[in-house]
Design a protein around this motif. Structure first.
Motif, PDB file in Angstrom:
ATOM      1  N   GLU A  73       0.816  -1.216   0.000  1.00 16.07           N
ATOM      2  CA  GLU A  73       0.000   0.000   0.000  1.00 16.07           C
ATOM      3  C   GLU A  73       0.852   1.271   0.000  1.00 16.07           C
ATOM      4  O   GLU A  73       0.318   2.376  -0.008  1.00 16.07           O
ATOM      5  N   SER A  74       2.178   1.135   0.011  1.00 21.26           N
ATOM      6  CA  SER A  74       3.061   2.307  -0.033  1.00 21.26           C
ATOM      7  C   SER A  74       2.946   2.978  -1.399  1.00 21.26           C
ATOM      8  O   SER A  74       2.823   2.308  -2.426  1.00 21.26           O
ATOM      9  N   VAL A  75       3.000   4.294  -1.402  1.00 21.41           N
ATOM     10  CA  VAL A  75       2.814   5.069  -2.636  1.00 21.41           C
ATOM     11  C   VAL A  75       4.166   5.449  -3.237  1.00 21.41           C
ATOM     12  O   VAL A  75       5.057   5.941  -2.546  1.00 21.41           O
ATOM     13  N   GLN A 221      -4.740  12.895   0.676  1.00 21.92           N
ATOM     14  CA  GLN A 221      -4.225  12.856   2.041  1.00 21.92           C
ATOM     15  C   GLN A 221      -3.838  11.426   2.427  1.00 21.92           C
ATOM     16  O   GLN A 221      -2.807  11.196   3.064  1.00 21.92           O
ATOM     17  N   THR A 222      -4.671  10.473   2.017  1.00 24.60           N
ATOM     18  CA  THR A 222      -4.355   9.070   2.304  1.00 24.60           C
ATOM     19  C   THR A 222      -3.040   8.671   1.652  1.00 24.60           C
ATOM     20  O   THR A 222      -2.195   7.996   2.257  1.00 24.60           O
ATOM     21  N   MET A 223      -2.836   9.097   0.402  1.00 28.32           N
ATOM     22  CA  MET A 223      -1.601   8.774  -0.309  1.00 28.32           C
ATOM     23  C   MET A 223      -0.398   9.456   0.341  1.00 28.32           C
ATOM     24  O   MET A 223       0.688   8.865   0.416  1.00 28.32           O
ATOM     25  N   LYS A 224      -0.575  10.668   0.812  1.00 29.10           N
ATOM     26  CA  LYS A 224       0.510  11.362   1.517  1.00 29.10           C
ATOM     27  C   LYS A 224       0.923  10.584   2.761  1.00 29.10           C
ATOM     28  O   LYS A 224       2.113  10.479   3.080  1.00 29.10           O
ATOM     29  N   ASN A 225      -0.076  10.018   3.453  1.00 31.47           N
ATOM     30  CA  ASN A 225       0.215   9.252   4.665  1.00 31.47           C
ATOM     31  C   ASN A 225       0.968   7.956   4.359  1.00 31.47           C
ATOM     32  O   ASN A 225       1.668   7.423   5.218  1.00 31.47           O
ATOM     33  N   ALA A 248       3.037  11.575 -19.794  1.00 31.93           N
ATOM     34  CA  ALA A 248       4.331  10.934 -20.026  1.00 31.93           C
ATOM     35  C   ALA A 248       4.915  10.318 -18.772  1.00 31.93           C
ATOM     36  O   ALA A 248       5.761   9.420 -18.861  1.00 31.93           O
ATOM     37  N   GLY A 249       4.480  10.791 -17.579  1.00 33.61           N
ATOM     38  CA  GLY A 249       5.119  10.238 -16.386  1.00 33.61           C
ATOM     39  C   GLY A 249       4.641  10.770 -15.063  1.00 33.61           C
ATOM     40  O   GLY A 249       5.394  10.742 -14.089  1.00 33.61           O
ATOM     41  N   GLY A 250       3.409  11.249 -14.971  1.00 33.07           N
ATOM     42  CA  GLY A 250       2.976  11.952 -13.772  1.00 33.07           C
ATOM     43  C   GLY A 250       2.236  11.152 -12.720  1.00 33.07           C
ATOM     44  O   GLY A 250       1.882  11.689 -11.665  1.00 33.07           O
ATOM     45  N   ILE A 251       1.995   9.850 -12.942  1.00 39.97           N
ATOM     46  CA  ILE A 251       1.130   9.080 -12.043  1.00 39.97           C
ATOM     47  C   ILE A 251       1.889   8.549 -10.835  1.00 39.97           C
ATOM     48  O   ILE A 251       3.045   8.141 -10.929  1.00 39.97           O
ATOM     49  N   ARG A 252       1.214   8.593  -9.672  1.00 43.12           N
ATOM     50  CA  ARG A 252       1.698   7.926  -8.450  1.00 43.12           C
ATOM     51  C   ARG A 252       0.746   6.764  -8.151  1.00 43.12           C
ATOM     52  O   ARG A 252      -0.462   6.856  -8.382  1.00 43.12           O
ATOM     53  N   SER A 253       1.282   5.668  -7.608  1.00 43.89           N
ATOM     54  CA  SER A 253       0.435   4.506  -7.351  1.00 43.89           C
ATOM     55  C   SER A 253       1.076   3.603  -6.310  1.00 43.89           C
ATOM     56  O   SER A 253       2.134   3.905  -5.759  1.00 43.89           O
ATOM     57  N   THR A 254       0.429   2.484  -6.059  1.00 48.26           N
ATOM     58  CA  THR A 254       0.915   1.465  -5.123  1.00 48.26           C
ATOM     59  C   THR A 254       1.048   0.140  -5.872  1.00 48.26           C
ATOM     60  O   THR A 254       0.443  -0.049  -6.935  1.00 48.26           O
TER      61      THR A 254
END
Length: 569
Positions: A73-75, A221-225, A248-254
């Motif tokens: 679950e780490s981003v 906020q959840t992703m920041k945590n 081109a490369g902006g997504i954050r995920s788990t």
């Protein structure tokens, strides 16, 4: 020079799919542990899919100091894997009849934007999605105010200005040249066509249907945590905010979310839904070049006709994904370090792939020596250890470089300068140590020494755009080299460097190309009339004439190796 990443190149491997255990092997787990324990990576999380079985493995922390263990679950930032999301969004529009792959991009851009053409041909959506638009890797008006968050201030106005003023240097659709700006432009075109932001399109069409609640461009906020802090070497660095070129490369995920995404792609041909049908379209071969030994679907790189892969990297993260639809297997590997983790994914997909043993970093030991005994004794320790314990530690060029930047980040400029000097002394034929030393001199206000070392770096690696740009900003003239078509023709042929390894040199439209055995074709650029360099890796070739003036051999310089080769054809 610190690494400034946005994409790692496609892997040049022959993949052979074999049946294997659904579990993550102990060898892979131990390899991951050794990478973290030796501070190559801070944290690594893996999701491995084999049919209906999913296995996860994580090791390391969200930060070097005061971090917590990473988990599924780490981003993380996934970098250029975002491009496959962009291709899926395009495929959705194509399947719905709203857009066509053959649409010229001028159809969707403001009329004030002058889209470049060449020989009467226009750039289409398909060209952007397959990296065949003839647009460069990065826009030439990209000049970040903050290298640690380099896309933050790149605007749509900047993008429009670049497109309107860029002159294409090769034919559209003729060959693949990886283009971040091209895929970022495609993401923006999808915004213009839909009237929604790229993030809204990702959430609405991919994240929500697949229940990927922690897959966004802007951190919730959840992703920041749950954020795993990015690291440049041993130093914590900033996150990259990529909005204008988000496609081109902006997504954050788990890893948990990305497993859902990979599973959906694996099942693209077996489930009838708008999203799965779009993924199936995005997987189809859309460009193939025998010359370049390259095959592209929409954003996805194709290996051996069916294996799909994409990796990515930003300033503090690396990522890798791979899919074999035939065997219903897939993998995703995320790390909060700018150190490549492709080997982990390859090993899981190709069990015969050898993992290189990890040695402890000399930088870690040297940092302790500096703290306890001071820089002078630490340097003496390094030299003795390199002589007497060469097999016990990793003494590669990047080890001292990484330590130098860590010391700079801690505002220990004088000590950092000594480390960079040591690196230059130990690796006098490598370009990057001179670039880093020059940066340290410049930060210390010693401009003349900075210029001297930037020049040396550029001499060793003419593809070092960072050195070139800094020298230009300091009003230093840079020599530009041109070579006649006749002389380029004299270099063409096949050069044997080893019994099973040769390099073939060809020309096209006044440009010179190199292709090694089993590798794609790459353009090489002149730094002298007979010396050419590559931009994809730090390497150069030198053509040699015999006593009669005929070119009869060449020499390849790469990774400290000097490989001569006789001309055989």
């Amino acid at each position: 020079m610190k690494k400034l990443l946005f994409i790692a190149l496609t892997l040049l491997l022959s993949f052979q799919v074999k049946a294997q255990d659904s579990k993550i092997p102990t060898e892979v787990k131990e390899y991951i542990q050794s990478r973290v324990e030796n501070q190559i990576n801070v944290g690594i999380v893996v999701g491995y899919i084999n049919g209906d079985t999913v296995n996860y493995y994580s090791f390391g922390n969200t930060a070097i100091e005061n971090g917590t263990p990473v988990n599924k679950e780490s981003v993380f930032e996934i970098g250029s894997i975002s491009k496959t999301f962009t291709a899926t969004l395009l495929a959705l529009k194509v399947n719905s009849g709203e857009m066509s792959l053959d649409d010229p991009i001028s159809k969707y851009l403001p009329k004030t934007v002058k889209v470049p053409t060449r020989n009467g041909k226009e750039i289409t959506l398909k060209h952007l999605a397959t990296h065949t638009s003839a647009l460069p890797r990065m826009p030439d008006n990209w000049s970040p105010a903050n290298d640690k968050n380099p896309f933050q201030d790149y605007t749509y106005e900047n993008l429009y200005s670049f497109i309107s003023n860029y002159k294409l240097t090769r034919d559209i659709g003729a060959e693949k040249e990886y283009s971040n700006v091209g895929m970022g432009l495609l993401g923006h075109i999808l915004e213009l066509q839909s009237g929604k932001t790229y993030e809204e399109l990702v959430i609405e069409n991919i994240a929500k249907p697949l229940q990927m609640d922690d897959t966004r461009l802007v951190l919730t906020q959840t992703m920041k945590n749950q954020l795993a802090k990015g690291h440049d070497g041993l130093s914590e660095t900033e996150n990259w905010d990529i909005i204008t070129l988000g496609g081109a490369g902006g997504i954050r995920s788990t890893v948990s979310d990305m497993v859902k995404y990979i599973q959906a792609n694996i099942n693209a041909n077996t489930i009838d839904s708008e999203l799965h049908n779009a993924m199936a379209l995005a997987h189809k071969s859309a460009f193939k070049s025998e010359e370049q030994n390259a095959e592209m679907a929409l954003a996805w790189h194709i290996e051996n006709g069916s294996f799909l892969m994409h990796n990515g990297a930003t300033g503090g993260y690396c990522a890798m994904s791979a899919i074999d639809k035939a065997s219903k297997r897939g993998v995703v590997v995320l790390t909060n370090s700018n150190e490549n983790v492709d080997a982990i994914a390859i090993k899981l997909m190709v069990p015969s792939y050898p993992l290189k043993p990890i040695k402890p970093s000399i930088a870690k030991v040297l940092a302790k020596e500096i703290k306890v005994n001071g820089i002078t004794k630490a340097i003496a320790f390094y030299k003795e250890a390199k002589t007497k314990q060469a097999n016990n530690y990793n003494f590669e060029v990047e080890e001292l470089n990484t330590l130098g930047y860590q010391l700079l980040a801690e505002d220990k400029k004088d000590i950092a300068l000594e480390i960079f000097k040591l690196n230059v002394a130990e690796f006098p034929e490598a370009s990057n140590p001179y670039d880093s030393l020059a940066e340290a001199y410049l930060e210390n206000g010693e401009q003349e020494l900075a210029i001297e070392n930037y020049k040396k770096s550029l001499d060793l690696n003419p593809a070092n755009d960072n050195a070139r740009d800094v020298l230009k900003s300091l009003k230093v003239d840079i020599k530009e080299v041109t070579v006649s078509k006749e002389m380029l023709e004299s270099y063409t042929g096949k050069y044997q460097l080893a019994p099973t390894f040769a390099i073939t040199i060809t020309t096209k439209e006044g440009r010179l190309f190199l292709q090694a055995t089993g590798q794609p074709q790459f353009e090489i650029f002149p730094s002298d009339y007979n010396i050419f360099f590559l931009k994809v890796v730090e390497a150069r070739v030198e053509f040699n004439a015999n006593s009669k003036g005929k070119i009869d051999s060449m020499t390849l310089f790469q990774n400290g190796q000097v490989l001569p080769g006789k001309r055989v054809e």
